[in-house]
Design an enzyme around this catalytic site. Structure first.
Site, PDB file in Angstrom:
ATOM      1  N   THR A  13      -9.485  18.677 -19.080  1.00 60.67           N
ATOM      2  CA  THR A  13      -9.415  18.173 -20.358  1.00 60.67           C
ATOM      3  C   THR A  13     -10.748  17.550 -20.661  1.00 60.67           C
ATOM      4  OG1 THR A  13      -8.688  15.745 -19.807  1.00 60.67           O
ATOM      5  CG2 THR A  13      -6.843  17.589 -20.424  1.00 60.67           C
ATOM      6  N   GLY A  14     -11.119  17.598 -22.015  1.00 60.82           N
ATOM      7  CA  GLY A  14     -12.486  17.347 -22.414  1.00 60.82           C
ATOM      8  C   GLY A  14     -13.675  17.633 -21.706  1.00 60.82           C
ATOM      9  N   ILE A  19     -19.311  15.536 -17.718  1.00 58.52           N
ATOM     10  CA  ILE A  19     -18.577  15.531 -16.646  1.00 58.52           C
ATOM     11  C   ILE A  19     -17.525  16.749 -16.298  1.00 58.52           C
ATOM     12  CG2 ILE A  19     -17.100  14.413 -14.835  1.00 58.52           C
ATOM     13  CD1 ILE A  19     -18.465  11.911 -15.606  1.00 58.52           C
ATOM     14  N   GLY A  20     -16.782  16.537 -17.433  1.00 59.69           N
ATOM     15  CA  GLY A  20     -15.578  17.652 -17.668  1.00 59.69           C
ATOM     16  C   GLY A  20     -16.201  19.202 -17.527  1.00 59.69           C
ATOM     17  N   SER A 141     -12.794   5.276 -13.342  1.00 60.51           N
ATOM     18  CA  SER A 141     -14.388   4.690 -13.575  1.00 60.51           C
ATOM     19  C   SER A 141     -14.401   3.517 -12.476  1.00 60.51           C
ATOM     20  CB  SER A 141     -14.619   4.425 -14.824  1.00 60.51           C
ATOM     21  OG  SER A 141     -15.560   3.662 -14.998  1.00 60.51           O
ATOM     22  N   TYR A 154     -11.623  -0.604 -21.889  1.00 63.74           N
ATOM     23  CA  TYR A 154     -11.798   0.527 -21.299  1.00 63.74           C
ATOM     24  C   TYR A 154     -11.366   0.258 -19.730  1.00 63.74           C
ATOM     25  CZ  TYR A 154     -14.664   4.036 -18.847  1.00 63.74           C
ATOM     26  OH  TYR A 154     -14.827   5.064 -17.969  1.00 63.74           O
TER      27      TYR A 154
HETATM   28  N1  LIG Z   1     -20.307   9.010 -18.074  1.00 61.32           N
HETATM   29  C1  LIG Z   1     -20.395   8.121 -17.247  1.00 61.32           C
HETATM   30  O1  LIG Z   1     -21.119   7.517 -16.977  1.00 61.32           O
HETATM   31  C2  LIG Z   1     -18.684   7.946 -16.761  1.00 61.32           C
HETATM   32  C3  LIG Z   1     -18.701   6.853 -15.540  1.00 61.32           C
HETATM   33  C4  LIG Z   1     -17.446   6.753 -14.913  1.00 61.32           C
HETATM   34  C5  LIG Z   1     -16.196   7.425 -15.604  1.00 61.32           C
HETATM   35  N2  LIG Z   1     -16.397   8.401 -16.549  1.00 61.32           N
HETATM   36  C6  LIG Z   1     -15.316   9.135 -16.942  1.00 61.32           C
HETATM   37  O2  LIG Z   1     -15.480  10.505 -16.985  1.00 61.32           O
HETATM   38  C7  LIG Z   1     -14.660  11.259 -17.833  1.00 61.32           C
HETATM   39  C8  LIG Z   1     -15.637  12.271 -18.517  1.00 61.32           C
HETATM   40  O3  LIG Z   1     -16.945  11.407 -19.072  1.00 61.32           O
HETATM   41  P1  LIG Z   1     -17.981  12.028 -20.117  1.00 61.32           P
HETATM   42  O4  LIG Z   1     -19.233  10.893 -20.055  1.00 61.32           O
HETATM   43  O5  LIG Z   1     -18.256  13.092 -19.128  1.00 61.32           O
HETATM   44  O6  LIG Z   1     -17.365  12.283 -21.197  1.00 61.32           O
HETATM   45  P2  LIG Z   1     -18.334  12.904 -22.670  1.00 61.32           P
HETATM   46  O7  LIG Z   1     -19.711  13.303 -22.419  1.00 61.32           O
HETATM   47  O8  LIG Z   1     -18.158  11.858 -23.747  1.00 61.32           O
HETATM   48  O9  LIG Z   1     -17.202  13.956 -23.249  1.00 61.32           O
HETATM   49  C9  LIG Z   1     -15.945  13.656 -23.617  1.00 61.32           C
HETATM   50  C10 LIG Z   1     -15.190  15.001 -23.836  1.00 61.32           C
HETATM   51  O10 LIG Z   1     -13.977  14.919 -24.129  1.00 61.32           O
HETATM   52  C11 LIG Z   1     -13.705  15.776 -25.383  1.00 61.32           C
HETATM   53  N3  LIG Z   1     -12.709  15.306 -26.205  1.00 61.32           N
HETATM   54  C12 LIG Z   1     -12.855  13.813 -26.866  1.00 61.32           C
HETATM   55  N4  LIG Z   1     -11.615  13.595 -27.372  1.00 61.32           N
HETATM   56  C13 LIG Z   1     -10.650  14.485 -27.042  1.00 61.32           C
HETATM   57  C14 LIG Z   1      -9.431  14.835 -27.429  1.00 61.32           C
HETATM   58  N5  LIG Z   1      -8.907  14.079 -28.161  1.00 61.32           N
HETATM   59  N6  LIG Z   1      -8.997  16.046 -26.979  1.00 61.32           N
HETATM   60  C15 LIG Z   1      -9.582  16.793 -26.291  1.00 61.32           C
HETATM   61  N7  LIG Z   1     -11.003  16.891 -25.966  1.00 61.32           N
HETATM   62  C16 LIG Z   1     -11.655  15.568 -26.407  1.00 61.32           C
HETATM   63  C17 LIG Z   1     -15.029  16.034 -25.907  1.00 61.32           C
HETATM   64  O11 LIG Z   1     -15.116  17.225 -26.718  1.00 61.32           O
HETATM   65  P3  LIG Z   1     -15.248  17.497 -28.094  1.00 61.32           P
HETATM   66  O12 LIG Z   1     -15.805  16.427 -28.766  1.00 61.32           O
HETATM   67  O13 LIG Z   1     -15.868  19.038 -27.966  1.00 61.32           O
HETATM   68  O14 LIG Z   1     -13.781  17.755 -28.584  1.00 61.32           O
HETATM   69  C18 LIG Z   1     -16.230  15.979 -24.646  1.00 61.32           C
HETATM   70  O15 LIG Z   1     -15.896  17.437 -24.147  1.00 61.32           O
HETATM   71  C19 LIG Z   1     -14.071  10.143 -18.836  1.00 61.32           C
HETATM   72  O16 LIG Z   1     -12.718   9.914 -18.660  1.00 61.32           O
HETATM   73  C20 LIG Z   1     -14.941   8.849 -18.493  1.00 61.32           C
HETATM   74  O17 LIG Z   1     -14.175   7.621 -18.636  1.00 61.32           O
HETATM   75  C21 LIG Z   1     -17.811   8.661 -17.156  1.00 61.32           C
END
Ligand SMILES: NC(=O)c1ccc[n+]([C@@H]2O[C@H](COP(=O)([O-])OP(=O)(O)OC[C@H]3O[C@@H](n4cnc5c(N)ncnc54)[C@H](OP(=O)(O)O)[C@@H]3O)[C@@H](O)[C@H]2O)c1
Length: 264
Positions: A13-14, A19-20, A141, A154
């Protein structure tokens, strides 16, 4: 160790960015057929192109759906036909004053970060247990454990996700299905790079900016750099594989040592 997911179908998902997307690439490289999920066809198509650029033989399938909406989540699963590996990567985050944030915002965080994962798990678990094999990974996280004052909503949603993983692992006990959380630490995604430059001198080259950011704002990190998305993906791919058959109900850290704990 050779990780082979040939013949398995995964849904991440996402997975249109961050990361996804890295997880989708990793699973595709291991031979899985991978459902790439986001809310718009354009972004999903662009992500599929990015996966194929890195893994030319990838079998990447578009799953255009807002998985926080019940009917769309159901449609996403039926479109894929089967799901052997579910990666609940979708998560939203943002700073909010803890005394100003509204109940509706709190609910939104639980809808997206917790309930969407619970719902998808309910949808895929029966078929996984019937076939005696399945993998469910929830991306949590460091904020689940080190609750930030500006992101209580969060952090707590991610703490809930740890409990969800443990609970569903018990529900799947003895079936060959494993359920785990991966605790990601501060990771080098597009949004985080902008965030770093809000806090350190904009003229610094990226490597120096990152070092400065970590030294001043993330001193707890033991690696003193941001984690690359591929490093999170490596753990998710391992836990998705047959090799990780004795790891379930756990929360595995890929946090660069950020959480000050010996376990796990
Ligand atoms: N980045 C960090 O430093 C960090 C640290 C710890 C944990 N995390 C966790 O890692 C995960 C990924 O983080 P990230 O930073 O890689 O995320 P991100 O860059 O914000 O990407 C979010 C993704 O989710 C999709 N999305 C958003 N709402 C959606 C929905 N309702 N249905 C389907 N897709 C949806 C977006 O796609 P579209 O916009 O194309 O729909 C995008 O692909 C999250 O759970 C986050 O909490 C991140």
């Amino acid at each position: 160790m050779r990780i082979d997911l040939t013949g398995r179908t995964a849904l991440v998902t996402g997975s249109t960015q961050g990361i996804g997307l890295a997880i989708a690439v990793g699973l595709a490289r291991a031979g899985a057929r991978v459902g790439i999920n986001g809310r718009s066809a354009d972004r999903v198509d662009a992500a599929i192109a990015a996966v194929r650029e890195r893994v030319p033989q990838a079998e990447a399938v578009p799953v255009v759906a807002d998985v926080t909406v019940e009917v769309e989540a159901e449609h996403a699963i039926s479109e894929l036909g089967r799901v052997d590996v579910l990666v609940n990567n979708l998560g939203v985050f943002g700073a909010e004053d803890p005394l100003e944030i509204t109940d509706d915002e709190w609910r939104r965080y639980f809808e997206v970060n917790v309930l969407a994962a619970v719902r998808l798990t309910r949808l895929v678990l029966p078929a996984m247990t019937d076939q005696g094999w399945g993998r469910i990974l929830n991306v949590a996280s460091d904020s689940a454990i080190v609750i930030p004052a500006e992101m209580i909503h969060y952090g707590v949603s991610k703490t809930a996700l740890l409990g969800v993983s443990r609970g569903f692992a018990k529900a799947a006990a003895g079936t060959g299905v494993t359920v785990n959380s991966v605790i990601a630490g501060p990771t080098h995604t597009g949004g985080v790079e902008d965030f770093v430059y809000q806090l350190v001198d904009r003229d610094l080259p990226w490597e120096e900016a990152q070092r400065e950011f970590m030294r001043r704002h993330r001193p707890q990190s033991l690696i003193q750099r941001l984690i690359e998305p591929e490093e999170i993906a490596n753990m998710v791919v391992y836990l998705s594989s047959p090799l990780a058959s004795a790891t379930t109900g756990g929360a595995v850290r890929v946090d660069g040592g950020y959480v000050d704990s010996i376990l796990p």
